[in-house]
Design a protein around this motif. Structure first.
Motif, short mmCIF file in Angstrom:
data_model
loop_
_atom_site.label_atom_id
_atom_site.label_comp_id
_atom_site.label_asym_id
_atom_site.label_seq_id
_atom_site.Cartn_x
_atom_site.Cartn_y
_atom_site.Cartn_z
N ALA A 1 6.74 -7.04 12.80
CA ALA A 1 5.87 -6.38 11.83
C ALA A 1 6.60 -5.25 11.13
CB ALA A 1 4.64 -5.83 12.56
N THR A 2 6.24 -5.01 9.88
CA THR A 2 6.80 -3.86 9.17
C THR A 2 5.65 -2.92 8.79
OG1 THR A 2 6.67 -5.16 7.15
CG2 THR A 2 8.82 -5.02 8.22
N TRP A 3 6.04 -1.67 8.64
CA TRP A 3 5.04 -0.65 8.28
C TRP A 3 4.76 -0.84 6.80
CZ3 TRP A 3 5.27 4.59 11.21
CH2 TRP A 3 4.05 5.28 11.04
N ASP A 4 3.71 -1.55 6.49
CA ASP A 4 3.41 -2.00 5.13
C ASP A 4 2.88 -0.84 4.28
OD1 ASP A 4 1.76 -3.03 2.94
OD2 ASP A 4 2.21 -5.01 3.78
N ASP A 5 3.65 -0.47 3.26
CA ASP A 5 3.26 0.67 2.42
C ASP A 5 1.92 0.46 1.74
OD1 ASP A 5 5.45 2.25 2.93
OD2 ASP A 5 6.67 1.29 1.35
N GLY A 6 1.70 -0.76 1.27
CA GLY A 6 0.45 -1.05 0.56
C GLY A 6 -0.75 -0.88 1.48
N LEU A 7 -0.65 -1.48 2.67
CA LEU A 7 -1.75 -1.38 3.63
C LEU A 7 -1.96 0.08 4.04
CD1 LEU A 7 -3.84 -2.63 5.60
CD2 LEU A 7 -1.98 -2.88 7.26
N TRP A 8 -0.83 0.76 4.30
CA TRP A 8 -0.93 2.14 4.78
C TRP A 8 -1.60 3.03 3.73
CZ3 TRP A 8 -0.67 3.71 9.57
CH2 TRP A 8 -0.61 5.08 9.85
N SER A 9 -1.23 2.85 2.47
CA SER A 9 -1.86 3.73 1.47
C SER A 9 -3.32 3.35 1.24
CB SER A 9 -1.06 3.81 0.17
OG SER A 9 -0.94 2.53 -0.38
N ALA A 10 -3.64 2.05 1.38
CA ALA A 10 -5.05 1.65 1.28
C ALA A 10 -5.85 2.29 2.42
CB ALA A 10 -5.18 0.12 1.34
N LEU A 11 -5.28 2.26 3.61
CA LEU A 11 -5.97 2.85 4.77
C LEU A 11 -6.08 4.37 4.61
CD1 LEU A 11 -4.32 0.78 7.67
CD2 LEU A 11 -6.67 0.55 6.83
N THR A 12 -5.03 4.96 4.04
CA THR A 12 -5.05 6.41 3.81
C THR A 12 -6.14 6.78 2.81
OG1 THR A 12 -2.69 6.55 4.29
CG2 THR A 12 -3.66 8.40 3.10
N ASP A 13 -6.24 5.97 1.75
CA ASP A 13 -7.28 6.24 0.74
C ASP A 13 -8.68 6.17 1.35
OD1 ASP A 13 -5.31 6.56 -1.08
OD2 ASP A 13 -5.53 4.57 -2.02
N LEU A 14 -8.84 5.31 2.36
CA LEU A 14 -10.15 5.18 3.01
C LEU A 14 -10.35 6.24 4.10
CD1 LEU A 14 -10.15 1.28 3.34
CD2 LEU A 14 -11.70 2.64 1.91
N GLY A 15 -9.34 7.08 4.30
CA GLY A 15 -9.47 8.14 5.31
C GLY A 15 -9.26 7.64 6.72
#
Lengths: 341, 382
Positions: free
Chosen positions: A32-46
């Motif tokens: 697995a890689t630390w997916d930037d897209g997923l991470w920023s989506a999750l960050t936007d959702l708090g």
């Protein structure tokens, strides 16, 4: 309401939907890689700093919500270091009175030679919250990944588990009480316990579905008593693991991680979840037959994960041994009071 | 698909009953100091001690959930659960009142008539009325729908003829609750036509024959009924509703702490002897301690569900019984594997008792194999 089920329904549906959609669009990679897209989506959702204080940019939620978040990610087979970043690394920075920002973090505890093995996601983190022991104290520093030597590794769930080496002479850190590091360990252990339980529940679901849909010898597998027995044992073991893990979680929430009984309850949870995984994984693969052993079938995403997670933050044997020591200290008259503590 | 959770969530704060538990522990310590309490195995079957039962009654620990108007103590099922756990963990002799207090009380409260409640509940709470259960039969085993004992309508009541087996304590009990056919078997609806009756075990036509266990002990009986008259006011619940009533009793019979604590005294004794070096250290002590702790948490959760009369409690009870009775047996086997003729004699004797009682753990109240079927049904597989 129970602490572990009291999450707002909209919040839990939202978490589930995010991971379900992500997994649909992203088949698992070998590592697995630390997916930037997923991470920023999750960050936007708090969600990436769910339990962080609002003053430092967190969402101010508690472990009830954190447990639900870990469950949702594990249920959908999405591999993302939410526990490592929020519940372990950032929380430890708070404990040490160090600043927290938007950078992606994981955590490691170095041994006397300055090495830590099996560190989750270290290579892809921006910073590693690093713990070591010097002069009888635990010290904590928020170290940029570039300043550490990191060798990549992977667990059987396909998650990065790296070896981190630091030059202890070059590190400077803030002293924290021993209890902060004991709690760090317990938080990691309980997080893995929660993840194992979520995987076991998903395996049960896959097994019931498969047994109901797959027809052999003229009837669905679910109608064979031998298959019912295999699945009933999966369900029983997963239920026991869940009861023990929820009891530990409820105690952690009730005492804000300070209760003297926590050590024992987390060990119970990890022992039960660990041994449950043996039965659940074996039976589920038996129920699924050969097709469950393929890359194409999703079963391995959960059986592999359950086995990997039960061996992190203490092996099953480590927890059994700890419980044995506790039982011996309790003796004849203390054993029952220990269990009901 | 999403599977509904089979076992209710654990109680958020397990310490609500701590005060009550401390009272029971003090009471037990007192009895132990007097030499009136030796930890033993499987005491809810083997430990018949009417003096001990009356001492418990005097403390208000029998008929705890019975409303005060029926001579009880109006306490919650969760409080009763805490007391029961403490007694079983100590290996206290609780067999005399066990069936009455565990099963007959909730059944009477749910299905009993006013006359029946007034007749039995105060006496049970005083520790003066002991019950047995008449469910199984020579050819029925776990298959209760196959019972053949017949109840025939007669003037003013019913006449019962048939045979019940595995009736624990019938030779000392006052009455039993008897499941009988009041209508012929309908192969398409095997659960119909069953009814329950409260039968006086001293009544004419009742013949109680001992069934001796392989330990040479006498706990079980065969109860042969030859045209035993039961008056209308001792019909239990509704004629024809026996299956539903029995099923609701089984939730109480399967999920309680007796399903994981029958050998707890042996586990505690093992911790003691391992601590002193008399037996070799083995991490299964920790593994089994964890299982008992988790079963304590799970069984408490089911107790809460039974109190709230949640429908899913049947499946949850089956889960507790399968896991709990297996663990009880694993404890017996664990101690047996660790000990030999050189081990401390009382410890070895306790182990032998556990090994002898073990086969029964996974049978009574529905075999584990049948209960796995109940769990599979809960999962929608049947």
């Amino acid at each position: 309401m129970n602490a572990t089920t009291a999450v707002d329904r909209d919040l839990s549906d939202m978490m589930s939907a995010v991971f379900a959609r992500y997994r649909e669009q992203h088949p698992p990679e070998k590592v697995a890689t630390w997916d930037d897209g997923l991470w920023s989506a999750l960050t936007d959702l708090g969600l990436t700093r769910l339990t962080g204080s609002e003053a430092t940019g967190g969402s101010g939620a508690g472990w009830t919500e954190a447990a639900e978040l870990l469950r949702a990610a594990a249920t959908h087979g999405v591999r993302v270091p939410l526990a490592e970043h929020d519940l372990l690394a950032c929380r430890l920075l708070d404990d040490a009175g160090l600043p927290v920002d938007e950078e992606r973090r994981t955590v490691c505890v170095l041994d006397r030679t300055g090495t830590a093995r099996g560190v989750p996601w270290a290579e892809e983190a921006d910073r590693v919250v690093t713990v070591w022991r010097a002069d009888g104290n635990y010290l904590v520093a928020d170290v940029a990944t570039a300043e550490l030597r990191i060798t990549g590794g992977v667990n059987t769930a396909g998650e990065p588990r790296d070896t981190v080496t630091a030059d202890l002479a070059q590190l400077t850190g803030i002293a924290v009480p021993d209890t902060a590091i004991e709690q760090l360990w317990l938080r990691g252990a309980l997080a893995r316990g929660l993840q194992v339980c979520a995987a076991l529940d998903r395996i049960l679901e896959l097994s019931v579905t498969h047994a109901s849909e797959r027809v052999q010898f003229g009837r669905p597998l679910a109608k064979f008593q031998a298959v019912q027995t295999l699945v009933a044992d999966i369900a029983a073991q997963a239920s026991l693991a869940r009861a023990a893990t929820e009891a530990a979680l409820a105690a952690a929430i009730r005492t804000d991680w300070r209760g003297p009984e926590l050590d024992f309850l987390v060990a119970v949870a990890r022992s039960c979840a660990g041994h449950a995984a043996s039965v659940v994984v074996r039976n589920a693969h038996q129920v699924h037959g050969a097709m469950g052993t393929t890359l194409e079938h999703r079963l391995h995403e959960f059986t592999g994960a359950a086995l990997a997670w039960r061996s992190e933050f203490g092996s099953v044997g480590f927890w059994d041994d700890k419980l044995t020591t506790a039982a011996l200290a309790a003796g004849r008259d203390g054993l029952w009071p220990l269990i009901t503590a | 698909m999403t599977i509904p959770r089979l076992v209710p969530a654990v109680t958020e704060n397990p310490h609500a009953t701590d005060g009550l538990r401390a009272e029971v522990r003090a009471f037990l310590a007192e009895h132990r100091a007097k030499g009136a309490l030796d930890a033993a195995i499987d005491t809810w079957l083997t430990g018949w001690d009417e003096d001990f039962t009356r001492a418990l009654a005097a403390r208000g620990w029998l008929g705890m959930t019975v409303p005060t108007e029926y001579g009880g103590h109006g306490r919650s099922f969760v409080e009763r659960f805490a007391v029961t756990e403490e007694l079983l963990a100590a290996g206290a002799p609780v067999a005399a009142h066990w069936t009455a207090d565990r099963q007959i009380v909730p059944s009477l409260l749910k299905y009993g008539s006013e006359i029946q409640k007034r007749k039995f509940l105060p006496a049970i709470a005083r520790g003066e009325c002991f019950f047995a259960i008449g469910m199984s039969e020579p050819d029925s085993g776990s298959d209760l729908a196959s019972v053949a004992t017949k109840a025939v309508r007669v003037e003013g009541g019913w006449s019962i003829t048939g045979a019940k087996v595995w009736t624990s304590g019938a030779h000392r009990a006052d009455a039993f609750i008897c499941l009988a056919r009041t209508a012929p078997v309908d192969p398409a609806h095997r659960h119909d036509g069953l009814s329950q009756f409260l039968v006086d075990l001293r009544a004419p036509g009742v013949d109680i024959r001992p069934i001796i266990s392989m330990s040479r002990a006498h706990h079980f009986n065969e109860v042969v009924l030859d045209e035993v008259f039961v008056a209308d006011d001792m019909v239990f619940g509704t004629i024809g509703n026996g299956w539903q009533q029995v099923t609701s009793e089984l939730g109480f019979e399967r999920s309680g702490p007796e399903r994981f604590l029958s050998t707890f005294a042996l586990l505690a004794e093992t911790a003691e002897h391992m601590g002193s070096g008399a037996v070799t250290r083995h991490t299964d002590l920790g593994r089994l301690t964890a299982r008992v702790a988790a079963l304590h948490q799970m069984s408490s959760a089911v107790a809460g569900a039974l109190e709230r009369e949640e429908p899913a409690a049947d499946t949850a009870a089956a889960v507790v019984k399968v896991l709990g009775t297996t663990t009880e047996g694993d404890i017996a086997d664990f101690a047996d594997l660790l000990t030999d003729a050189d081990s401390p004699a009382p410890y070895r004797a306790l182990t032998d008792d556990a090994v002898r009682q073990r086969p029964g753990f996974t049978l009574r109240g529905g075999t584990n194999e049948v209960l796995r079927g109940v769990i599979a049904r809960g999962l929608g597989m049947r």
